[in-house]
Motif scaffolding. Structure first.
Motif, PDB file in Angstrom:
ATOM      1  N   ILE A  92      11.825   9.258 -14.135  1.00 30.25           N
ATOM      2  CA  ILE A  92      11.256   8.929 -12.840  1.00 30.25           C
ATOM      3  C   ILE A  92      10.165   7.880 -13.007  1.00 30.25           C
ATOM      4  N   LEU A  93      10.111   6.942 -12.074  1.00 32.83           N
ATOM      5  CA  LEU A  93       9.007   5.985 -12.014  1.00 32.83           C
ATOM      6  C   LEU A  93       8.369   6.131 -10.626  1.00 32.83           C
ATOM      7  N   GLU A  94       7.203   6.750 -10.621  1.00 32.23           N
ATOM      8  CA  GLU A  94       6.453   6.896  -9.388  1.00 32.23           C
ATOM      9  C   GLU A  94       5.554   5.680  -9.224  1.00 32.23           C
ATOM     10  N   MET A  95       5.653   5.031  -8.072  1.00 34.36           N
ATOM     11  CA  MET A  95       4.877   3.809  -7.840  1.00 34.36           C
ATOM     12  C   MET A  95       4.042   3.989  -6.581  1.00 34.36           C
ATOM     13  N   ILE A  96       2.743   3.812  -6.715  1.00 34.81           N
ATOM     14  CA  ILE A  96       1.855   3.930  -5.557  1.00 34.81           C
ATOM     15  C   ILE A  96       1.115   2.615  -5.359  1.00 34.81           C
ATOM     16  N   GLY A 146       0.793  -1.220   0.000  1.00 31.56           N
ATOM     17  CA  GLY A 146       0.000   0.000   0.000  1.00 31.56           C
ATOM     18  C   GLY A 146       0.823   1.266   0.000  1.00 31.56           C
ATOM     19  N   GLU A 147       2.110   1.156   0.284  1.00 26.63           N
ATOM     20  CA  GLU A 147       2.980   2.331   0.307  1.00 26.63           C
ATOM     21  C   GLU A 147       3.502   2.663  -1.087  1.00 26.63           C
ATOM     22  N   SER A 148       4.298   3.710  -1.154  1.00 26.81           N
ATOM     23  CA  SER A 148       4.773   4.221  -2.444  1.00 26.81           C
ATOM     24  C   SER A 148       6.297   4.287  -2.479  1.00 26.81           C
ATOM     25  N   PRO A 159       2.999  -6.916  -2.709  1.00 25.26           N
ATOM     26  CA  PRO A 159       4.122  -7.859  -2.746  1.00 25.26           C
ATOM     27  C   PRO A 159       4.433  -8.358  -4.157  1.00 25.26           C
ATOM     28  N   ALA A 160       3.445  -8.371  -5.040  1.00 23.43           N
ATOM     29  CA  ALA A 160       3.672  -8.802  -6.422  1.00 23.43           C
ATOM     30  C   ALA A 160       4.584  -7.850  -7.176  1.00 23.43           C
ATOM     31  N   ASP A 161       4.781  -6.651  -6.658  1.00 19.92           N
ATOM     32  CA  ASP A 161       5.676  -5.680  -7.294  1.00 19.92           C
ATOM     33  C   ASP A 161       7.130  -5.864  -6.867  1.00 19.92           C
ATOM     34  N   THR A 162       7.381  -6.787  -5.967  1.00 24.83           N
ATOM     35  CA  THR A 162       8.742  -7.041  -5.505  1.00 24.83           C
ATOM     36  C   THR A 162       9.599  -7.572  -6.647  1.00 24.83           C
ATOM     37  N   ALA A 163      10.699  -6.894  -6.923  1.00 25.13           N
ATOM     38  CA  ALA A 163      11.580  -7.277  -8.035  1.00 25.13           C
ATOM     39  C   ALA A 163      12.786  -6.354  -8.067  1.00 25.13           C
ATOM     40  N   MET A 164      13.736  -6.716  -8.910  1.00 26.10           N
ATOM     41  CA  MET A 164      14.840  -5.817  -9.250  1.00 26.10           C
ATOM     42  C   MET A 164      14.359  -4.970 -10.416  1.00 26.10           C
ATOM     43  N   TYR A 165      14.384  -3.673 -10.247  1.00 28.20           N
ATOM     44  CA  TYR A 165      13.916  -2.753 -11.282  1.00 28.20           C
ATOM     45  C   TYR A 165      15.116  -2.152 -11.996  1.00 28.20           C
ATOM     46  N   GLY A 210      -2.423   2.765 -13.776  1.00 33.60           N
ATOM     47  CA  GLY A 210      -3.171   3.394 -12.702  1.00 33.60           C
ATOM     48  C   GLY A 210      -2.407   3.482 -11.395  1.00 33.60           C
ATOM     49  N   ARG A 211      -1.284   2.770 -11.295  1.00 34.61           N
ATOM     50  CA  ARG A 211      -0.480   2.795 -10.070  1.00 34.61           C
ATOM     51  C   ARG A 211       0.919   3.375 -10.298  1.00 34.61           C
ATOM     52  N   PHE A 212       1.463   3.151 -11.474  1.00 34.78           N
ATOM     53  CA  PHE A 212       2.807   3.619 -11.794  1.00 34.78           C
ATOM     54  C   PHE A 212       2.717   4.753 -12.800  1.00 34.78           C
TER      55      PHE A 212
END
Length: 123
Positions: free
Chosen positions: A78-82, A14-16, A86-92, A64-66
Protein backbone atom coordinates in the motif's frame (compact mmCIF):
# COMPACT_ATOMS: atom_id res chain seq x y z
CA UNK A 1 5.55 -12.34 -10.43
CA UNK A 2 2.77 -10.20 -11.81
CA UNK A 3 1.96 -6.86 -10.19
CA UNK A 4 -1.32 -5.01 -10.51
CA UNK A 5 -1.79 -1.46 -9.28
CA UNK A 6 -5.05 0.17 -8.29
CA UNK A 7 -6.32 3.25 -6.51
CA UNK A 8 -5.26 6.07 -8.77
CA UNK A 9 -7.57 8.89 -9.71
CA UNK A 10 -8.21 12.61 -9.85
CA UNK A 11 -8.07 14.56 -6.60
CA UNK A 12 -7.69 18.15 -5.54
CA UNK A 13 -4.60 19.64 -3.97
CA UNK A 14 -4.41 18.75 -0.29
CA UNK A 15 -6.46 15.58 -0.66
CA UNK A 16 -5.33 11.99 -0.19
CA UNK A 17 -5.15 8.77 -2.19
CA UNK A 18 -4.36 5.17 -1.36
CA UNK A 19 -2.61 3.08 -4.00
CA UNK A 20 -2.39 -0.69 -3.85
CA UNK A 21 -0.07 -3.10 -5.58
CA UNK A 22 -1.18 -6.70 -5.55
CA UNK A 23 1.23 -9.48 -6.44
CA UNK A 24 0.31 -12.82 -7.88
CA UNK A 25 2.61 -14.50 -5.40
CA UNK A 26 1.04 -15.03 -1.99
CA UNK A 27 4.14 -13.82 -0.25
CA UNK A 28 6.98 -11.54 -1.10
CA UNK A 29 9.51 -14.14 0.08
CA UNK A 30 12.47 -11.82 0.30
CA UNK A 31 11.36 -9.37 -2.37
CA UNK A 32 11.99 -5.66 -2.28
CA UNK A 33 8.90 -3.73 -3.36
CA UNK A 34 9.03 -0.21 -4.69
CA UNK A 35 6.79 2.53 -5.99
CA UNK A 36 7.96 4.73 -8.83
CA UNK A 37 6.29 7.57 -10.68
CA UNK A 38 6.77 9.23 -14.02
CA UNK A 39 5.24 12.47 -15.17
CA UNK A 40 4.99 13.31 -18.88
CA UNK A 41 8.35 14.43 -20.22
CA UNK A 42 10.09 13.57 -16.98
CA UNK A 43 12.36 10.74 -15.94
CA UNK A 44 11.07 7.96 -13.73
CA UNK A 45 11.42 8.85 -10.06
CA UNK A 46 11.61 6.48 -7.14
CA UNK A 47 9.01 7.22 -4.48
CA UNK A 48 9.23 4.61 -1.73
CA UNK A 49 10.40 1.09 -1.04
CA UNK A 50 9.71 -1.60 1.50
CA UNK A 51 11.92 -4.58 2.10
CA UNK A 52 10.71 -8.05 3.09
CA UNK A 53 11.68 -7.24 6.70
CA UNK A 54 9.56 -4.09 6.68
CA UNK A 55 12.38 -1.58 6.28
CA UNK A 56 11.19 1.44 4.31
CA UNK A 57 12.84 4.24 2.37
CA UNK A 58 11.35 7.37 0.84
CA UNK A 59 12.28 10.01 -1.67
CA UNK A 60 12.87 13.37 0.00
CA UNK A 61 10.02 14.87 -1.99
CA UNK A 62 7.45 12.61 -0.32
CA UNK A 63 8.81 12.14 3.19
CA UNK A 64 6.19 12.93 5.77
CA UNK A 65 3.37 12.70 3.21
CA UNK A 66 3.61 9.19 1.77
CA UNK A 67 3.63 5.93 3.70
CA UNK A 68 4.43 2.53 2.24
CA UNK A 69 3.28 -0.63 3.96
CA UNK A 70 2.39 -4.26 3.42
CA UNK A 71 -0.92 -5.81 4.32
CA UNK A 72 -1.06 -8.75 6.72
CA UNK A 73 -1.30 -11.30 3.91
CA UNK A 74 1.89 -9.91 2.37
CA UNK A 75 0.30 -10.01 -1.04
CA UNK A 76 -0.39 -6.29 -1.28
CA UNK A 77 1.78 -3.23 -0.86
CA UNK A 78 0.00 0.00 0.00
CA UNK A 79 1.10 3.56 -0.70
CA UNK A 80 -0.83 6.04 1.40
CA UNK A 81 -0.49 9.57 0.05
CA UNK A 82 -1.68 12.64 1.93
CA UNK A 83 -1.49 16.36 1.29
CA UNK A 84 -1.11 15.80 -2.44
CA UNK A 85 0.01 18.61 -4.70
CA UNK A 86 -0.03 19.05 -8.48
CA UNK A 87 3.68 18.12 -8.44
CA UNK A 88 2.62 14.60 -7.44
CA UNK A 89 0.74 14.14 -10.71
CA UNK A 90 2.23 11.14 -12.52
CA UNK A 91 1.78 7.54 -13.54
CA UNK A 92 2.58 5.48 -10.45
CA UNK A 93 4.00 1.99 -10.90
CA UNK A 94 5.01 -0.66 -8.45
CA UNK A 95 7.99 -2.89 -8.98
CA UNK A 96 9.77 -5.77 -7.32
CA UNK A 97 13.11 -7.51 -7.18
CA UNK A 98 14.68 -10.21 -5.06
CA UNK A 99 18.26 -8.97 -5.13
CA UNK A 100 20.36 -7.29 -2.48
CA UNK A 101 19.49 -3.85 -1.23
CA UNK A 102 16.10 -2.21 -1.20
CA UNK A 103 16.03 1.37 -2.36
CA UNK A 104 14.35 3.37 -5.07
CA UNK A 105 17.36 5.59 -5.73
CA UNK A 106 17.71 3.50 -8.87
CA UNK A 107 15.28 1.31 -10.78
CA UNK A 108 17.97 -0.90 -12.27
CA UNK A 109 17.44 -3.79 -9.84
CA UNK A 110 13.69 -3.96 -10.29
CA UNK A 111 12.74 -6.68 -12.74
CA UNK A 112 9.00 -7.02 -12.18
CA UNK A 113 6.75 -4.07 -13.01
CA UNK A 114 3.06 -3.35 -12.97
CA UNK A 115 1.20 -1.44 -15.67
CA UNK A 116 0.76 1.65 -13.55
CA UNK A 117 -2.09 3.74 -12.20
CA UNK A 118 -2.57 7.41 -12.97
CA UNK A 119 -2.64 9.98 -10.19
CA UNK A 120 -3.75 13.47 -11.13
CA UNK A 121 -3.83 16.30 -8.62
CA UNK A 122 -5.58 19.50 -9.58
CA UNK A 123 -4.80 22.85 -8.02
Amino acid sequence: VQLVESGGGLVKSGESLRLACTATKSTYSGYCMGWFRQAPGEEREGVASIDHDGTTTYADSVKGRFTISQDSTQSTVILEMINLTPADTAMYSCAAHSGWGCTVKTDEQFVYWGQGTQVTVSS
